[in-house]
Design a protein around this motif. Structure first.
Motif, PDB file in Angstrom:
ATOM      1  N   LEU A 175       3.232  -4.126  -5.992  1.00 26.80           N
ATOM      2  CA  LEU A 175       3.548  -2.890  -5.984  1.00 26.80           C
ATOM      3  C   LEU A 175       5.141  -2.724  -6.096  1.00 26.80           C
ATOM      4  CD1 LEU A 175       2.514   0.244  -5.248  1.00 26.80           C
ATOM      5  CD2 LEU A 175       3.197  -0.343  -2.944  1.00 26.80           C
ATOM      6  N   ALA A 176       5.512  -1.569  -6.920  1.00 27.23           N
ATOM      7  CA  ALA A 176       6.802  -1.377  -7.221  1.00 27.23           C
ATOM      8  C   ALA A 176       7.008   0.216  -6.922  1.00 27.23           C
ATOM      9  CB  ALA A 176       7.315  -1.790  -8.500  1.00 27.23           C
ATOM     10  N   GLN A 235       0.969  -1.084  -0.049  1.00 26.81           N
ATOM     11  CA  GLN A 235      -0.092   0.202  -0.104  1.00 26.81           C
ATOM     12  C   GLN A 235       0.925   1.226  -0.037  1.00 26.81           C
ATOM     13  OE1 GLN A 235      -3.569   0.280   0.054  1.00 26.81           O
ATOM     14  NE2 GLN A 235      -2.965   2.303  -0.428  1.00 26.81           N
ATOM     15  N   ALA A 236       0.708   2.154  -0.956  1.00 31.80           N
ATOM     16  CA  ALA A 236       1.677   3.253  -0.946  1.00 31.80           C
ATOM     17  C   ALA A 236       0.805   4.414  -0.898  1.00 31.80           C
ATOM     18  CB  ALA A 236       2.102   3.319  -2.591  1.00 31.80           C
ATOM     19  N   TYR A 237       1.384   5.307  -0.018  1.00 29.54           N
ATOM     20  CA  TYR A 237       0.539   6.668   0.381  1.00 29.54           C
ATOM     21  C   TYR A 237       1.649   8.055  -0.365  1.00 29.54           C
ATOM     22  CZ  TYR A 237      -1.483   3.543   3.805  1.00 29.54           C
ATOM     23  OH  TYR A 237      -2.243   2.638   4.474  1.00 29.54           O
ATOM     24  N   PRO A 238       0.845   8.581  -1.260  1.00 27.65           N
ATOM     25  CA  PRO A 238       1.504   9.749  -1.619  1.00 27.65           C
ATOM     26  C   PRO A 238       1.745  10.843  -0.606  1.00 27.65           C
ATOM     27  CG  PRO A 238      -0.833   9.553  -2.730  1.00 27.65           C
ATOM     28  CD  PRO A 238      -0.445   8.200  -1.767  1.00 27.65           C
ATOM     29  N   LEU A 239       2.946  11.525  -0.811  1.00 28.53           N
ATOM     30  CA  LEU A 239       2.946  12.788   0.067  1.00 28.53           C
ATOM     31  C   LEU A 239       3.046  13.820  -0.712  1.00 28.53           C
ATOM     32  CD1 LEU A 239       6.091  10.887   2.465  1.00 28.53           C
ATOM     33  CD2 LEU A 239       3.226  11.080   2.688  1.00 28.53           C
ATOM     34  N   TRP A 267       5.254   6.906   0.504  1.00 25.63           N
ATOM     35  CA  TRP A 267       5.715   6.114   1.729  1.00 25.63           C
ATOM     36  C   TRP A 267       5.015   4.913   1.629  1.00 25.63           C
ATOM     37  CZ3 TRP A 267       2.222   5.502   6.269  1.00 25.63           C
ATOM     38  CH2 TRP A 267       3.143   4.711   7.242  1.00 25.63           C
ATOM     39  N   ILE A 268       5.518   3.871   1.938  1.00 22.68           N
ATOM     40  CA  ILE A 268       5.152   2.463   1.619  1.00 22.68           C
ATOM     41  C   ILE A 268       5.468   1.554   3.145  1.00 22.68           C
ATOM     42  CG2 ILE A 268       4.880   0.368   0.309  1.00 22.68           C
ATOM     43  CD1 ILE A 268       6.177   1.990  -1.846  1.00 22.68           C
ATOM     44  N   PRO A 269       4.553   1.508   3.913  1.00 20.80           N
ATOM     45  CA  PRO A 269       4.992   1.012   5.313  1.00 20.80           C
ATOM     46  C   PRO A 269       4.816  -0.662   4.885  1.00 20.80           C
ATOM     47  CG  PRO A 269       2.604   1.494   5.318  1.00 20.80           C
ATOM     48  CD  PRO A 269       3.432   2.039   3.855  1.00 20.80           C
ATOM     49  N   GLY A 270       5.782  -1.220   5.854  1.00 12.41           N
ATOM     50  CA  GLY A 270       5.781  -2.833   5.740  1.00 12.41           C
ATOM     51  C   GLY A 270       5.693  -3.259   7.234  1.00 12.41           C
ATOM     52  N   ARG A 271       5.666  -4.496   7.575  1.00 12.86           N
ATOM     53  CA  ARG A 271       5.548  -5.087   8.976  1.00 12.86           C
ATOM     54  C   ARG A 271       6.740  -4.643   9.629  1.00 12.86           C
ATOM     55  NH1 ARG A 271       4.322 -10.589   6.596  1.00 12.86           N
ATOM     56  NH2 ARG A 271       6.502 -10.558   6.536  1.00 12.86           N
ATOM     57  N   ASN A 272       7.799  -4.690   9.224  1.00 11.88           N
ATOM     58  CA  ASN A 272       8.967  -4.350   9.957  1.00 11.88           C
ATOM     59  C   ASN A 272       9.921  -3.123   9.287  1.00 11.88           C
ATOM     60  OD1 ASN A 272       8.774  -6.670  11.899  1.00 11.88           O
ATOM     61  ND2 ASN A 272       9.450  -7.853  10.175  1.00 11.88           N
ATOM     62  N   THR A 273       9.687  -2.645   8.354  1.00 10.94           N
ATOM     63  CA  THR A 273      10.487  -1.676   7.615  1.00 10.94           C
ATOM     64  C   THR A 273       9.280  -0.752   6.981  1.00 10.94           C
ATOM     65  OG1 THR A 273      10.467  -2.827   5.700  1.00 10.94           O
ATOM     66  CG2 THR A 273      12.234  -3.040   6.879  1.00 10.94           C
ATOM     67  N   ASN A 274       9.903   0.583   6.929  1.00 14.28           N
ATOM     68  CA  ASN A 274       8.976   1.472   6.039  1.00 14.28           C
ATOM     69  C   ASN A 274      10.066   1.817   4.548  1.00 14.28           C
ATOM     70  OD1 ASN A 274       6.883   1.800   7.545  1.00 14.28           O
ATOM     71  ND2 ASN A 274       7.981   2.960   8.890  1.00 14.28           N
ATOM     72  N   PHE A 275       9.433   2.073   3.604  1.00 12.82           N
ATOM     73  CA  PHE A 275      10.025   2.370   2.276  1.00 12.82           C
ATOM     74  C   PHE A 275       9.574   3.779   2.004  1.00 12.82           C
ATOM     75  CE2 PHE A 275      10.331   2.138  -2.328  1.00 12.82           C
ATOM     76  CZ  PHE A 275      11.739   1.919  -2.613  1.00 12.82           C
ATOM     77  N   ASP A 276      10.445   4.727   1.665  1.00 12.61           N
ATOM     78  CA  ASP A 276      10.325   6.032   1.143  1.00 12.61           C
ATOM     79  C   ASP A 276      11.012   6.262   0.155  1.00 12.61           C
ATOM     80  OD1 ASP A 276       8.854   6.910   3.718  1.00 12.61           O
ATOM     81  OD2 ASP A 276      10.704   7.086   4.781  1.00 12.61           O
ATOM     82  N   ILE A 277      10.399   6.684  -0.942  1.00 10.91           N
ATOM     83  CA  ILE A 277      10.820   7.068  -2.308  1.00 10.91           C
ATOM     84  C   ILE A 277      10.598   8.412  -2.856  1.00 10.91           C
ATOM     85  CG2 ILE A 277       8.908   5.929  -3.608  1.00 10.91           C
ATOM     86  CD1 ILE A 277      10.906   4.877  -5.730  1.00 10.91           C
ATOM     87  N   LYS A 278      11.692   9.177  -2.850  1.00 13.04           N
ATOM     88  CA  LYS A 278      11.654  10.324  -3.262  1.00 13.04           C
ATOM     89  C   LYS A 278      12.765  10.926  -3.887  1.00 13.04           C
ATOM     90  CE  LYS A 278      11.691  11.987   0.874  1.00 13.04           C
ATOM     91  NZ  LYS A 278      11.684  12.671   2.380  1.00 13.04           N
ATOM     92  N   PRO A 279      12.635  11.773  -5.115  1.00 19.99           N
ATOM     93  CA  PRO A 279      13.818  12.290  -5.786  1.00 19.99           C
ATOM     94  C   PRO A 279      14.322  13.530  -4.896  1.00 19.99           C
ATOM     95  CG  PRO A 279      11.668  13.413  -6.613  1.00 19.99           C
ATOM     96  CD  PRO A 279      11.314  12.238  -5.428  1.00 19.99           C
ATOM     97  N   LEU A 280      15.758  13.553  -4.914  1.00 18.81           N
ATOM     98  CA  LEU A 280      16.504  14.538  -4.252  1.00 18.81           C
ATOM     99  C   LEU A 280      16.626  15.444  -4.975  1.00 18.81           C
ATOM    100  CD1 LEU A 280      18.859  12.177  -2.374  1.00 18.81           C
ATOM    101  CD2 LEU A 280      16.811  13.137  -1.513  1.00 18.81           C
ATOM    102  N   THR A 281      16.574  15.527  -6.401  1.00 13.15           N
ATOM    103  CA  THR A 281      16.831  16.576  -7.397  1.00 13.15           C
ATOM    104  C   THR A 281      15.718  16.695  -8.267  1.00 13.15           C
ATOM    105  OG1 THR A 281      18.133  15.143  -8.382  1.00 13.15           O
ATOM    106  CG2 THR A 281      19.238  16.698  -7.032  1.00 13.15           C
ATOM    107  N   PRO A 282      14.451  16.914  -7.906  1.00 12.03           N
ATOM    108  CA  PRO A 282      13.428  16.817  -8.731  1.00 12.03           C
ATOM    109  C   PRO A 282      13.281  17.737  -9.920  1.00 12.03           C
ATOM    110  CG  PRO A 282      12.572  18.020  -6.829  1.00 12.03           C
ATOM    111  CD  PRO A 282      14.051  17.445  -6.615  1.00 12.03           C
ATOM    112  N   SER A 283      14.293  18.608 -10.010  1.00  3.64           N
ATOM    113  CA  SER A 283      14.278  19.719 -11.231  1.00  3.64           C
ATOM    114  C   SER A 283      15.111  18.951 -12.207  1.00  3.64           C
ATOM    115  CB  SER A 283      15.068  20.967 -10.715  1.00  3.64           C
ATOM    116  OG  SER A 283      16.076  20.714 -10.240  1.00  3.64           O
ATOM    117  N   SER A 284      15.913  18.015 -11.975  1.00  2.00           N
ATOM    118  CA  SER A 284      16.786  17.222 -13.017  1.00  2.00           C
ATOM    119  C   SER A 284      15.974  16.475 -14.118  1.00  2.00           C
ATOM    120  CB  SER A 284      17.633  16.488 -12.233  1.00  2.00           C
ATOM    121  OG  SER A 284      17.085  15.192 -11.554  1.00  2.00           O
ATOM    122  N   GLY A 285      14.638  16.208 -13.665  1.00  2.00           N
ATOM    123  CA  GLY A 285      13.746  15.414 -14.638  1.00  2.00           C
ATOM    124  C   GLY A 285      13.591  14.070 -14.166  1.00  2.00           C
TER     125      GLY A 285
END
Length: 87
Positions: free
Chosen positions: A74-75, A25-29, A35-53
């Protein structure tokens, strides 16, 4: 933390790097990340330089399970269009 840097290609191409987290289950921020929570871990995916395309996404993609049965999973993915010879 995994940091994805620019790479050099011989010809223009769209590249994508996918991660398949435990949670499905993914939650857009508000900042465009996910943010994708798991049983024992959380997965955050974000671009550090969004202006780079660079873009990020969290979506179901077709895969195969251990028994070679088609299943959607889910990927979390980074993608970017790289022009020829970019570094």
């Amino acid at each position: 933390m995994i940091v994805v840097d620019d790479i050099e290609t011989e010809q223009p191409r769209q590249l994508e790097l996918r991660f398949f987290p435990e949670g499905q289950q993914a939650y857009p921020l508000a900042d465009g990340s996910f943010w994708i929570p798991g049983r024992n871990t959380n997965f955050d995916i974000k671009p550090l330089t969004p202006s780079s395309g660079t873009s990020v996404a969290a979506e179901n993609v077709p895969t195969y399970d251990y028994y070679n049965t088609p299943v959607d999973k889910l990927a979390g993915a980074f993608s970017k269009e790289y022009p020829k010879g970019s570094v």
